[in-house]
Design a protein around this motif. Structure first.
Motif, PDB file in Angstrom:
ATOM      1  N   LEU A  31      19.997  51.559 143.477  1.00 40.52           N
ATOM      2  CA  LEU A  31      21.084  50.645 143.127  1.00 40.52           C
ATOM      3  C   LEU A  31      20.804  49.248 143.664  1.00 40.52           C
ATOM      4  O   LEU A  31      20.491  49.088 144.846  1.00 40.52           O
ATOM      5  CB  LEU A  31      22.392  51.172 143.720  1.00 40.52           C
ATOM      6  N   PRO A  32      20.909  48.223 142.822  1.00 45.11           N
ATOM      7  CA  PRO A  32      20.780  46.854 143.339  1.00 45.11           C
ATOM      8  C   PRO A  32      22.028  46.429 144.109  1.00 45.11           C
ATOM      9  O   PRO A  32      23.116  46.951 143.890  1.00 45.11           O
ATOM     10  CB  PRO A  32      20.598  46.007 142.075  1.00 45.11           C
ATOM     11  N   SER A  33      21.836  45.480 145.006  1.00 48.68           N
ATOM     12  CA  SER A  33      22.929  44.896 145.788  1.00 48.68           C
ATOM     13  C   SER A  33      23.646  45.938 146.641  1.00 48.68           C
ATOM     14  O   SER A  33      24.859  45.863 146.866  1.00 48.68           O
ATOM     15  CB  SER A  33      23.919  44.177 144.867  1.00 48.68           C
ATOM     16  N   ALA A  34      22.885  46.931 147.101  1.00 47.59           N
ATOM     17  CA  ALA A  34      23.402  47.979 147.983  1.00 47.59           C
ATOM     18  C   ALA A  34      22.231  48.537 148.774  1.00 47.59           C
ATOM     19  O   ALA A  34      21.074  48.341 148.397  1.00 47.59           O
ATOM     20  CB  ALA A  34      24.086  49.083 147.184  1.00 47.59           C
ATOM     21  N   ASN A  35      22.528  49.225 149.852  1.00 49.13           N
ATOM     22  CA  ASN A  35      21.490  49.838 150.675  1.00 49.13           C
ATOM     23  C   ASN A  35      21.583  51.350 150.599  1.00 49.13           C
ATOM     24  O   ASN A  35      22.662  51.922 150.785  1.00 49.13           O
ATOM     25  CB  ASN A  35      21.627  49.403 152.143  1.00 49.13           C
ATOM     26  N   ARG A  36      20.442  51.978 150.276  1.00 48.34           N
ATOM     27  CA  ARG A  36      20.319  53.432 150.338  1.00 48.34           C
ATOM     28  C   ARG A  36      21.314  54.150 149.431  1.00 48.34           C
ATOM     29  O   ARG A  36      21.876  55.177 149.784  1.00 48.34           O
ATOM     30  CB  ARG A  36      20.466  53.904 151.794  1.00 48.34           C
ATOM     31  N   ARG A  37      21.513  53.614 148.222  1.00 50.62           N
ATOM     32  CA  ARG A  37      22.438  54.203 147.256  1.00 50.62           C
ATOM     33  C   ARG A  37      21.751  54.371 145.910  1.00 50.62           C
ATOM     34  O   ARG A  37      20.862  53.598 145.541  1.00 50.62           O
ATOM     35  CB  ARG A  37      23.678  53.329 147.083  1.00 50.62           C
ATOM     36  N   LEU A  38      22.196  55.393 145.166  1.00 52.61           N
ATOM     37  CA  LEU A  38      21.690  55.668 143.829  1.00 52.61           C
ATOM     38  C   LEU A  38      22.789  55.464 142.795  1.00 52.61           C
ATOM     39  O   LEU A  38      23.977  55.591 143.102  1.00 52.61           O
ATOM     40  CB  LEU A  38      21.188  57.112 143.723  1.00 52.61           C
ATOM     41  N   ALA A  39      22.379  55.193 141.565  1.00 46.48           N
ATOM     42  CA  ALA A  39      23.285  55.163 140.415  1.00 46.48           C
ATOM     43  C   ALA A  39      22.682  56.053 139.325  1.00 46.48           C
ATOM     44  O   ALA A  39      21.471  56.021 139.103  1.00 46.48           O
ATOM     45  CB  ALA A  39      23.466  53.739 139.905  1.00 46.48           C
ATOM     46  N   TRP A  40      23.520  56.830 138.663  1.00 43.57           N
ATOM     47  CA  TRP A  40      23.058  57.767 137.636  1.00 43.57           C
ATOM     48  C   TRP A  40      23.331  57.217 136.244  1.00 43.57           C
ATOM     49  O   TRP A  40      24.429  56.712 135.965  1.00 43.57           O
ATOM     50  CB  TRP A  40      23.756  59.117 137.800  1.00 43.57           C
ATOM     51  N   LEU A  41      22.314  57.315 135.377  1.00 45.72           N
ATOM     52  CA  LEU A  41      22.390  56.828 134.001  1.00 45.72           C
ATOM     53  C   LEU A  41      22.288  57.997 133.033  1.00 45.72           C
ATOM     54  O   LEU A  41      21.377  58.824 133.150  1.00 45.72           O
ATOM     55  CB  LEU A  41      21.241  55.860 133.709  1.00 45.72           C
ATOM     56  N   PRO A  42      23.168  58.057 132.026  1.00 44.08           N
ATOM     57  CA  PRO A  42      22.973  59.034 130.961  1.00 44.08           C
ATOM     58  C   PRO A  42      21.847  58.567 130.037  1.00 44.08           C
ATOM     59  O   PRO A  42      21.386  57.420 130.147  1.00 44.08           O
ATOM     60  CB  PRO A  42      24.318  59.035 130.237  1.00 44.08           C
ATOM     61  N   PRO A  43      21.386  59.411 129.127  1.00 46.98           N
ATOM     62  CA  PRO A  43      20.288  58.993 128.242  1.00 46.98           C
ATOM     63  C   PRO A  43      20.690  57.836 127.331  1.00 46.98           C
ATOM     64  O   PRO A  43      21.845  57.677 126.965  1.00 46.98           O
ATOM     65  CB  PRO A  43      20.015  60.260 127.411  1.00 46.98           C
ATOM     66  N   GLY A  44      19.686  57.029 126.974  1.00 47.31           N
ATOM     67  CA  GLY A  44      19.857  55.971 125.993  1.00 47.31           C
ATOM     68  C   GLY A  44      20.248  54.635 126.593  1.00 47.31           C
ATOM     69  O   GLY A  44      20.840  54.547 127.666  1.00 47.31           O
ATOM     70  N   GLY A  45      19.852  53.568 125.891  1.00 51.85           N
ATOM     71  CA  GLY A  45      20.253  52.226 126.286  1.00 51.85           C
ATOM     72  C   GLY A  45      19.321  51.550 127.266  1.00 51.85           C
ATOM     73  O   GLY A  45      19.634  50.468 127.751  1.00 51.85           O
ATOM     74  N   PHE A  46      18.176  52.173 127.568  1.00 48.33           N
ATOM     75  CA  PHE A  46      17.228  51.535 128.482  1.00 48.33           C
ATOM     76  C   PHE A  46      15.810  51.906 128.086  1.00 48.33           C
ATOM     77  O   PHE A  46      15.569  52.861 127.349  1.00 48.33           O
ATOM     78  CB  PHE A  46      17.498  51.923 129.937  1.00 48.33           C
TER      79      PHE A  46
END
Length: 272
Positions: A118-133
């Motif tokens: 995750l940007p602009s955070a420390n030691r965190r993840l963000a989950w993305l569903p399929p598509g759009g990247f």
């Protein structure tokens, strides 16, 4: 700011710039059979920008793992990001941050979903569903060791160069864990030696501990107008190396390059 030995982590976010990278990209799959569906995200969710990311995202369970992350994600549009596969949407990840094309390293995959640092955070993840990247290869990695004050640049898993560093002073320690190169920014003051700064996705662990003039800044990799403080804890959290080392990193590294800060590697890498 010249009265403090460490000066700012980076310049103001509006000064971030990036360069064309030119490598091939691969569209992500539109469907993930068998994976949980994504709950529609309401339009009022915040967009992740240079300011601290919203709370609620999961911790990176492998944040001190120095295994290279070899793939990155580039959003093609505004993407909802979730706290787990099939979980709650918490924010939107944008194709750019302050005009810089965003590339975030892939940390995990599960049930057709993709977890990114995750940007602009420390030691965190963000989950993305399929598509759009799109996905892009990441060939470089930076490993910073706080105890021996050492930065090592790897390419394709091979140590290329190492440098001695200055790191964050007590109370403003350089944050541990995995992050990445967000972009580059011109030096805001002469104390940076006239060399661009690499702004990272990480922010100070205690934003209130840094001087008031540095509030809202990210951690960065930069040089200084002299090398007399290498091997010491004198910065406001940033990673400071020689001007020749910084110029080489600026030539070689692209946005999205993974960076991991640990106390010390079990086996020291070779020094060039």
């Amino acid at each position: 700011m010249t009265s403090l030995p460490g000066a700012a982590p980076v310049a103001r976010p509006d000064d971030l710039t990036s360069r064309p990278v030119g490598e091939a990209t691969t569209p992500a799959a539109d469907e993930a059979p068998g994976g949980p569906a994504a709950v529609p995200a309401p339009d009022w969710l915040p967009e992740i920008d240079y300011d601290p990311a919203p709370a609620g995202f999961p911790a990176d369970p492998d944040t001190l793992d120095t295994t290279p992350l070899t793939e990155g994600v580039r959003p093609d549009r505004r993407l909802a990001v979730y706290d787990a596969p099939g979980g709650r949407p918490l924010a939107f990840l944008m194709p750019t941050i302050r005009g810089v094309e965003l590339t975030v390293p892939v940390a995990q995959r599960e049930a057709g979903w993709t977890a990114v640092l995750l940007p602009s955070a420390n030691r965190r993840l963000a989950w993305l569903p399929p598509g759009g990247f799109r996905t892009v290869p990441l060939v470089d990695q930076i490993v910073v060791e706080r105890v021996p004050y050492r930065l090592t640049w790897y390419r394709d898993g091979e140590a290329k160069r190492s440098w001695r560093l200055s790191l964050g002073q007590p109370g403003q320690e350089t944050p541990l864990g995995r992050t990445f190169v967000l972009g580059r920014t011109p030096p805001p003051e002469a104390v940076y030696g006239g060399v661009d700064i690499l702004a990272l996705g990480s922010i100070p662990d205690d934003p209130d501990a840094v001087p008031a003039g540095l509030r809202g800044a990210h951690i960065g990799i930069h040089t200084w107008y002299h090398d007399g403080e290498l091997g010491r804890s004198t910065t406001n959290g940033c990673i400071r190396l020689t001007s020749s080392g910084q110029r080489l990193l600026l030539e070689q590294l692209r946005p999205g390059t993974p960076v991991v800060v640990v106390d010390e590697l079990p086996t020291p890498p070779p020094t060039a």
